[in-house]
Motif scaffolding. Structure first.
Motif, PDB file in Angstrom:
ATOM      1  N   CYS A  51       0.816  -1.214   0.000  1.00 45.12           N
ATOM      2  CA  CYS A  51       0.000   0.000   0.000  1.00 45.12           C
ATOM      3  C   CYS A  51       0.849   1.263   0.000  1.00 45.12           C
ATOM      4  O   CYS A  51       0.398   2.319  -0.442  1.00 45.12           O
ATOM      5  CB  CYS A  51      -0.951  -0.005   1.198  1.00 45.12           C
ATOM      6  SG  CYS A  51      -2.286  -1.233   1.059  1.00 45.12           S
ATOM      7  N   ASP A  52       2.075   1.176   0.499  1.00 48.22           N
ATOM      8  CA  ASP A  52       2.967   2.332   0.517  1.00 48.22           C
ATOM      9  C   ASP A  52       3.703   2.537  -0.806  1.00 48.22           C
ATOM     10  O   ASP A  52       4.282   3.606  -1.044  1.00 48.22           O
ATOM     11  CB  ASP A  52       3.999   2.189   1.640  1.00 48.22           C
ATOM     12  CG  ASP A  52       3.467   2.697   2.984  1.00 48.22           C
ATOM     13  OD1 ASP A  52       2.314   3.165   3.018  1.00 48.22           O
ATOM     14  OD2 ASP A  52       4.193   2.607   3.993  1.00 48.22           O
ATOM     15  N   ALA A 102      -7.975   1.264   0.555  1.00 49.59           N
ATOM     16  CA  ALA A 102      -9.125   1.763   1.298  1.00 49.59           C
ATOM     17  C   ALA A 102      -9.283   1.008   2.603  1.00 49.59           C
ATOM     18  O   ALA A 102      -9.352  -0.217   2.621  1.00 49.59           O
ATOM     19  CB  ALA A 102     -10.396   1.620   0.460  1.00 49.59           C
ATOM     20  N   THR A 103      -9.320   1.756   3.693  1.00 46.35           N
ATOM     21  CA  THR A 103      -9.512   1.151   5.015  1.00 46.35           C
ATOM     22  C   THR A 103     -10.923   1.367   5.538  1.00 46.35           C
ATOM     23  O   THR A 103     -11.238   0.967   6.657  1.00 46.35           O
ATOM     24  CB  THR A 103      -8.498   1.731   6.019  1.00 46.35           C
ATOM     25  OG1 THR A 103      -8.662   3.159   6.067  1.00 46.35           O
ATOM     26  CG2 THR A 103      -7.069   1.390   5.601  1.00 46.35           C
ATOM     27  N   MET A 141     -13.117   4.368   0.179  1.00 46.20           N
ATOM     28  CA  MET A 141     -13.193   3.685  -1.103  1.00 46.20           C
ATOM     29  C   MET A 141     -14.087   4.441  -2.070  1.00 46.20           C
ATOM     30  O   MET A 141     -13.733   4.658  -3.232  1.00 46.20           O
ATOM     31  CB  MET A 141     -13.722   2.254  -0.924  1.00 46.20           C
ATOM     32  CG  MET A 141     -13.697   1.430  -2.209  1.00 46.20           C
ATOM     33  SD  MET A 141     -14.579  -0.153  -2.060  1.00 46.20           S
ATOM     34  CE  MET A 141     -13.724  -0.900  -0.668  1.00 46.20           C
ATOM     35  N   LEU A 142     -15.244   4.885  -1.584  1.00 48.92           N
ATOM     36  CA  LEU A 142     -16.170   5.622  -2.436  1.00 48.92           C
ATOM     37  C   LEU A 142     -15.570   6.958  -2.876  1.00 48.92           C
ATOM     38  O   LEU A 142     -15.794   7.405  -4.017  1.00 48.92           O
ATOM     39  CB  LEU A 142     -17.487   5.844  -1.708  1.00 48.92           C
ATOM     40  CG  LEU A 142     -18.326   4.580  -1.450  1.00 48.92           C
ATOM     41  CD1 LEU A 142     -19.550   4.912  -0.600  1.00 48.92           C
ATOM     42  CD2 LEU A 142     -18.744   3.930  -2.758  1.00 48.92           C
ATOM     43  N   VAL A 192      -9.298  -4.301   4.506  1.00 46.53           N
ATOM     44  CA  VAL A 192      -8.509  -3.378   3.701  1.00 46.53           C
ATOM     45  C   VAL A 192      -8.647  -3.824   2.246  1.00 46.53           C
ATOM     46  O   VAL A 192      -8.515  -5.009   1.940  1.00 46.53           O
ATOM     47  CB  VAL A 192      -7.024  -3.375   4.117  1.00 46.53           C
ATOM     48  CG1 VAL A 192      -6.177  -2.569   3.114  1.00 46.53           C
ATOM     49  CG2 VAL A 192      -6.858  -2.810   5.515  1.00 46.53           C
ATOM     50  N   PHE A 193      -8.913  -2.873   1.363  1.00 45.95           N
ATOM     51  CA  PHE A 193      -9.057  -3.161  -0.063  1.00 45.95           C
ATOM     52  C   PHE A 193      -7.984  -2.425  -0.853  1.00 45.95           C
ATOM     53  O   PHE A 193      -7.805  -1.223  -0.703  1.00 45.95           O
ATOM     54  CB  PHE A 193     -10.437  -2.727  -0.570  1.00 45.95           C
ATOM     55  CG  PHE A 193     -11.573  -3.579  -0.102  1.00 45.95           C
ATOM     56  CD1 PHE A 193     -12.061  -4.603  -0.894  1.00 45.95           C
ATOM     57  CD2 PHE A 193     -12.146  -3.360   1.143  1.00 45.95           C
ATOM     58  CE1 PHE A 193     -13.117  -5.396  -0.467  1.00 45.95           C
ATOM     59  CE2 PHE A 193     -13.198  -4.142   1.578  1.00 45.95           C
ATOM     60  CZ  PHE A 193     -13.685  -5.175   0.774  1.00 45.95           C
ATOM     61  N   TYR A 194      -7.274  -3.185  -1.692  1.00 46.04           N
ATOM     62  CA  TYR A 194      -6.313  -2.595  -2.624  1.00 46.04           C
ATOM     63  C   TYR A 194      -7.083  -2.261  -3.898  1.00 46.04           C
ATOM     64  O   TYR A 194      -7.469  -3.149  -4.660  1.00 46.04           O
ATOM     65  CB  TYR A 194      -5.185  -3.584  -2.915  1.00 46.04           C
ATOM     66  CG  TYR A 194      -4.112  -3.077  -3.849  1.00 46.04           C
ATOM     67  CD1 TYR A 194      -2.910  -2.609  -3.347  1.00 46.04           C
ATOM     68  CD2 TYR A 194      -4.285  -3.111  -5.240  1.00 46.04           C
ATOM     69  CE1 TYR A 194      -1.907  -2.156  -4.209  1.00 46.04           C
ATOM     70  CE2 TYR A 194      -3.293  -2.658  -6.097  1.00 46.04           C
ATOM     71  CZ  TYR A 194      -2.109  -2.185  -5.573  1.00 46.04           C
ATOM     72  OH  TYR A 194      -1.123  -1.734  -6.425  1.00 46.04           O
TER      73      TYR A 194
END
Length: 289
Positions: free
Chosen positions: A138-139, A151-152, A157-158, A215-217
């Motif tokens: 993520c970094d 997105a956490t 995310m939206l 958590v979504f990548y």
């Protein structure tokens, strides 16, 4: 703060193999979407078959979770092929935090020691390695032509989706849905109907990452992609409405991407398609009214 990893999707399953393997220093995100993800050496033994034309000796030594790849020529009614779908339950999946709670917890590899203490995970544990992996990915800066964001929370995310599509653009989300409960992870499925192509001039795929909470990548790649909804019927009677994508330009993909090994192709030689796990999300804009 004690949380646990209770749901390991295709993403997490392949990651566990990867964490125990030696690899190059290039990006190895397990997302099935940007040409830089799973490596072909990540395999375990499995004996199974299908009518997709791949050699039995190759299929005998393939990780079952990698039975998600195919080519556009497979997109036809009556096609039969082995497919792996992870089983997920809302009662066992990592909790999706509200934005306020998520933003109160540091989310960076520089905070790894603090986070391991916060979540009560030993430094050398599998969970600690997974947390380190997710934070590292993520970094990282986006690769060429990619927009990415971890997105956490649903709100974040939206926000990312709206920023890429445009603040005044309406959009919808697609997922893979299991229409009949089953405990079978891998079986032969038949395409019950002709696959339906979804209008998607731009798409954003959000993949689950292993972490104590959801958590979504999320990423979008500038290349020719086509999105489909496919109705599948399993040998055991299970029915799945699956989301799938075909990537038509693989010329810049890592030659070690596992899809090439699974399909017997090379970068740029032919398109690569794959099904999405049921806990992944695919966002697409709606046509202007």
């Amino acid at each position: 703060m004690r949380l646990s990893f209770v749901s390991w999707s295709l993403v997490s399953y392949a990651l566990l193999v990867l964490l125990n393997a030696q690899g190059s220093s290039g990006r190895k995100i397990i997302t099935l979407g940007n040409g830089k993800d799973i490596k072909k050496e990540d395999s375990i033994d499995l004996h199974q078959g299908g009518d997709d034309g791949r050699s039995s000796s190759h299929m005998d030594h393939m990780d079952p979770a990698l039975n998600v790849f195919f080519t556009p020529k497979d997109l036809k009614r009556g096609k039969k092929m082995p497919i792996y779908f992870s089983k997920n339950s809302s009662s066992t999946s990592p909790r999706l935090l509200a934005r306020e709670e998520a933003d109160s917890i540091p989310f960076s590899i520089s905070n790894l020691p603090y986070l391991l203490q916060l979540f009560s995970f030993p430094q050398d544990s599998t969970q600690a390695k997974a947390i380190e992996y997710t934070l590292t990915q993520c970094d990282l800066q986006p690769i060429k032509g990619e927009a990415k964001f971890c997105a956490t929370s649903l709100e974040s995310m939206l926000d990312f989706v709206a920023a890429l599509f445009g603040q005044n653009t309406q959009f919808k989300v697609l997922t893979t849905t299991q229409l009949k409960d089953s405990t079978t992870l891998l079986q032969n499925y038949t395409f019950s109907e002709a696959p339906k192509e979804i209008w998607a001039p731009k798409m954003i795929a959000c993949h689950t990452m292993p972490y104590p909470y959801a958590v979504f990548y999320c990423h979008s790649q500038e290349s020719e992609n086509r999105l489909y909804q496919v109705l599948l019927a399993g040998e055991n009677g299970e029915k799945v409405e699956a989301a799938a994508v075909c990537h038509f330009d693989t010329s810049q993909w890592d030659p070690d991407h596992v899809a090439f090994s699974v399909l017997g192709t090379q970068p740029g030689s032919s398109p690569v398609c794959h099904f999405f796990p049921s806990d992944n999300l695919v966002w697409v804009p709606l046509p202007a009214q």
